[in-house]
Design a protein around this motif. Structure first.
Motif, mmCIF file in Angstrom:
data_model
loop_
_atom_site.group_PDB
_atom_site.id
_atom_site.type_symbol
_atom_site.label_atom_id
_atom_site.label_comp_id
_atom_site.label_asym_id
_atom_site.label_seq_id
_atom_site.Cartn_x
_atom_site.Cartn_y
_atom_site.Cartn_z
ATOM 1 N N HIS A 107 4.408 54.693 15.872
ATOM 2 C CA HIS A 107 4.193 56.277 15.965
ATOM 3 C C HIS A 107 5.772 56.229 16.266
ATOM 4 O O HIS A 107 5.855 57.471 15.879
ATOM 5 N N LYS A 108 6.129 55.381 17.642
ATOM 6 C CA LYS A 108 7.918 56.170 17.498
ATOM 7 C C LYS A 108 8.428 56.511 17.075
ATOM 8 O O LYS A 108 9.473 56.316 16.344
ATOM 9 N N LYS A 109 8.705 54.838 16.027
ATOM 10 C CA LYS A 109 9.420 54.782 14.347
ATOM 11 C C LYS A 109 9.221 56.431 13.698
ATOM 12 O O LYS A 109 9.860 56.592 12.849
ATOM 13 N N PHE A 110 7.944 56.119 13.307
ATOM 14 C CA PHE A 110 7.462 57.883 12.284
ATOM 15 C C PHE A 110 8.148 58.277 13.043
ATOM 16 O O PHE A 110 8.591 59.232 11.808
ATOM 17 N N PHE A 111 8.072 58.756 14.659
ATOM 18 C CA PHE A 111 8.980 60.320 15.041
ATOM 19 C C PHE A 111 10.242 60.147 14.045
ATOM 20 O O PHE A 111 11.078 60.960 14.372
ATOM 21 N N ASN A 112 10.964 58.793 14.791
ATOM 22 C CA ASN A 112 12.317 58.548 14.937
ATOM 23 C C ASN A 112 13.101 58.343 13.552
ATOM 24 O O ASN A 112 14.217 58.304 12.748
ATOM 25 N N THR A 113 12.267 58.344 11.977
ATOM 26 C CA THR A 113 12.847 57.698 10.600
ATOM 27 C C THR A 113 11.900 59.357 10.140
ATOM 28 O O THR A 113 11.154 60.116 9.871
ATOM 29 N N ASP A 114 14.050 59.437 9.787
ATOM 30 C CA ASP A 114 14.213 60.779 8.624
ATOM 31 C C ASP A 114 12.943 60.449 7.193
ATOM 32 O O ASP A 114 12.764 59.152 6.974
ATOM 33 N N LEU A 115 12.247 61.712 6.968
ATOM 34 C CA LEU A 115 11.926 61.801 5.493
ATOM 35 C C LEU A 115 12.151 61.002 4.310
ATOM 36 O O LEU A 115 11.965 60.118 3.862
ATOM 37 N N SER A 116 13.993 61.416 4.134
ATOM 38 C CA SER A 116 14.601 60.514 3.011
ATOM 39 C C SER A 116 14.673 59.166 3.332
ATOM 40 O O SER A 116 15.302 58.901 1.892
ATOM 41 N N LYS A 117 14.458 58.867 4.512
ATOM 42 C CA LYS A 117 14.788 57.406 4.676
ATOM 43 C C LYS A 117 13.146 56.334 4.225
ATOM 44 O O LYS A 117 13.195 55.178 4.936
ATOM 45 N N MET A 118 11.809 56.836 3.981
ATOM 46 C CA MET A 118 10.963 56.369 4.262
ATOM 47 C C MET A 118 10.129 56.651 2.694
ATOM 48 O O MET A 118 10.430 57.682 1.985
ATOM 49 N N LYS A 119 9.365 55.891 2.031
ATOM 50 C CA LYS A 119 8.814 55.827 0.731
ATOM 51 C C LYS A 119 7.330 55.686 1.018
ATOM 52 O O LYS A 119 6.460 56.096 1.269
ATOM 53 N N VAL A 120 6.858 57.520 0.518
ATOM 54 C CA VAL A 120 4.894 57.649 0.790
ATOM 55 C C VAL A 120 4.398 57.887 -0.250
ATOM 56 O O VAL A 120 4.951 57.844 -1.373
ATOM 57 N N ILE A 121 3.119 57.329 0.093
ATOM 58 C CA ILE A 121 2.622 56.744 -0.953
ATOM 59 C C ILE A 121 1.241 57.260 -0.525
ATOM 60 O O ILE A 121 0.703 56.658 0.316
ATOM 61 N N TRP A 122 0.443 58.149 -1.324
ATOM 62 C CA TRP A 122 -0.895 59.252 -1.616
ATOM 63 C C TRP A 122 -2.077 58.143 -2.212
ATOM 64 O O TRP A 122 -1.613 57.693 -2.946
ATOM 65 N N ASN A 123 -2.748 57.774 -0.899
ATOM 66 C CA ASN A 123 -3.825 57.214 -2.008
ATOM 67 C C ASN A 123 -5.101 58.077 -1.826
ATOM 68 O O ASN A 123 -5.651 58.234 -0.225
ATOM 69 N N THR A 124 -5.538 58.566 -3.206
ATOM 70 C CA THR A 124 -7.378 59.729 -2.519
ATOM 71 C C THR A 124 -8.730 58.425 -2.786
ATOM 72 O O THR A 124 -8.471 57.120 -3.490
ATOM 73 N N LYS A 125 -9.536 58.934 -1.555
ATOM 74 C CA LYS A 125 -10.570 58.086 -2.128
ATOM 75 C C LYS A 125 -11.625 58.479 -1.984
ATOM 76 O O LYS A 125 -12.336 58.160 -2.645
ATOM 77 N N GLN A 126 -11.934 59.876 -2.181
ATOM 78 C CA GLN A 126 -12.404 61.032 -2.545
ATOM 79 C C GLN A 126 -12.003 61.642 -3.211
ATOM 80 O O GLN A 126 -11.595 62.636 -2.316
ATOM 81 N N ILE A 127 -12.824 63.038 -3.876
ATOM 82 C CA ILE A 127 -12.975 63.663 -4.671
ATOM 83 C C ILE A 127 -14.352 64.769 -4.902
ATOM 84 O O ILE A 127 -15.168 63.838 -5.783
ATOM 85 N N VAL A 128 -14.697 65.813 -4.170
ATOM 86 C CA VAL A 128 -15.747 66.438 -4.913
ATOM 87 C C VAL A 128 -15.082 67.620 -4.972
ATOM 88 O O VAL A 128 -14.835 68.832 -4.597
ATOM 89 N N PHE A 129 -16.343 67.841 -5.982
ATOM 90 C CA PHE A 129 -15.822 69.196 -8.044
ATOM 91 C C PHE A 129 -17.101 70.383 -6.589
ATOM 92 O O PHE A 129 -17.668 69.885 -6.297
ATOM 93 N N SER A 130 -16.034 71.632 -7.096
ATOM 94 C CA SER A 130 -16.755 72.375 -6.721
ATOM 95 C C SER A 130 -18.660 72.328 -7.696
ATOM 96 O O SER A 130 -19.451 72.931 -6.910
ATOM 97 N N ASP A 131 -18.487 72.097 -8.847
ATOM 98 C CA ASP A 131 -20.076 71.520 -9.170
ATOM 99 C C ASP A 131 -21.025 70.657 -9.183
ATOM 100 O O ASP A 131 -21.783 69.981 -9.233
#
Length: 227
Positions: free
Chosen positions: A195-219
């Motif tokens: 958590h400390k490292k996350f707070f002190n690291t600029d976004l420009s120096k991070m690689k961000v990876i999103w992983n979708t686990k589940q999607i619920v459609f309106s239907d």
């Protein structure tokens, strides 16, 4: 001639014992004689891989996952090898399945982190922990409205080492083709190094990876892991 044949026979027997431990492999395992049998195994100098397989089987027996009494050491080793191979095969199948699902879900929903603002602890303002505010840019690429989704975002440093992984879900809905900016505040624990490292690291120096686990459609259609 007879003596020569006898010597060759002795050499062959010794060779068999040294290379395969065929003597101890024919020993029938009994739980109440475990110590004695393990001493025999140690003397037999079985290959390290086979010793590891035997130890795994004994651990499984200790936890009640396997019954070994009455089986030979060789059979126990062979069975454990087969168990390991089946487990590896299943894990590989699950990995491939998960990758295919992730690719499918990624085609429906794109999520990126657009901004990161640190909010320092300030008791005068009733802020008792450091926190980070990020903006998620969520794009619905599907042809249907999405009622909700959940996934995880992983932040890595420049060297590819994971700093933090955070789970997220949203049920505010996003229409087909819509791009929505969603603010998110992550409260941190000062006693956790990640958590400390996350707070002190600029976004420009991070690689961000999103992983979708589940999607619920309106239907009502659901895709992804429902667990």
């Amino acid at each position: 001639m007879f003596m020569m044949g006898k010597k060759i026979m002795v050499i062959l027997v010794l060779f068999c014992l040294l290379l395969t431990g065929c003597g101890v492999k024919s020993t029938v395992y009994k739980a109440d004689q475990k110590e004695k049998i393990l001493q025999e195994v140690a003397k037999a100098q079985l290959p390290e891989q086979e010793v590891q397989l035997l130890m795994q089987a004994l651990m499984a027996e200790a936890f009640g996952a396997r019954k070994l009494d009455g089986k030979t050491i060789g059979d126990i080793i062979d069975e454990q090898k087969k168990i390991n191979e089946e487990k590896q095969k299943k894990e590989e199948e699950e990995r491939i399945k998960a990758e295919k699902l992730a690719q499918e879900l990624a085609g429906y929903l794109t999520v990126s982190v657009e901004n990161k603002v640190n909010i320092p602890r300030d008791t005068a303002k009733w802020i008792f922990n450091d926190s980070v505010k990020i903006d998620l840019l969520v794009v619905n690429n599907s042809k249907k409205d999405i009622a909700g989704f959940k996934g995880e975002v992983t932040y890595k440093d420049l060297f590819g080492d994971t700093i933090l992984t955070s789970n997220y879900k949203n049920d505010s809905g996003i229409k087909s083709g819509e791009a929505k900016r969603i603010p998110l505040v992550i409260e941190l624990n000062e006693f956790m190094p990640e958590h400390k490292k996350f707070f002190n690291t600029d976004l420009s120096k991070m690689k961000v990876i999103w992983n979708t686990k589940q999607i619920v459609f309106s239907d009502g259609q659901m895709l992804g892991n429902t667990k």
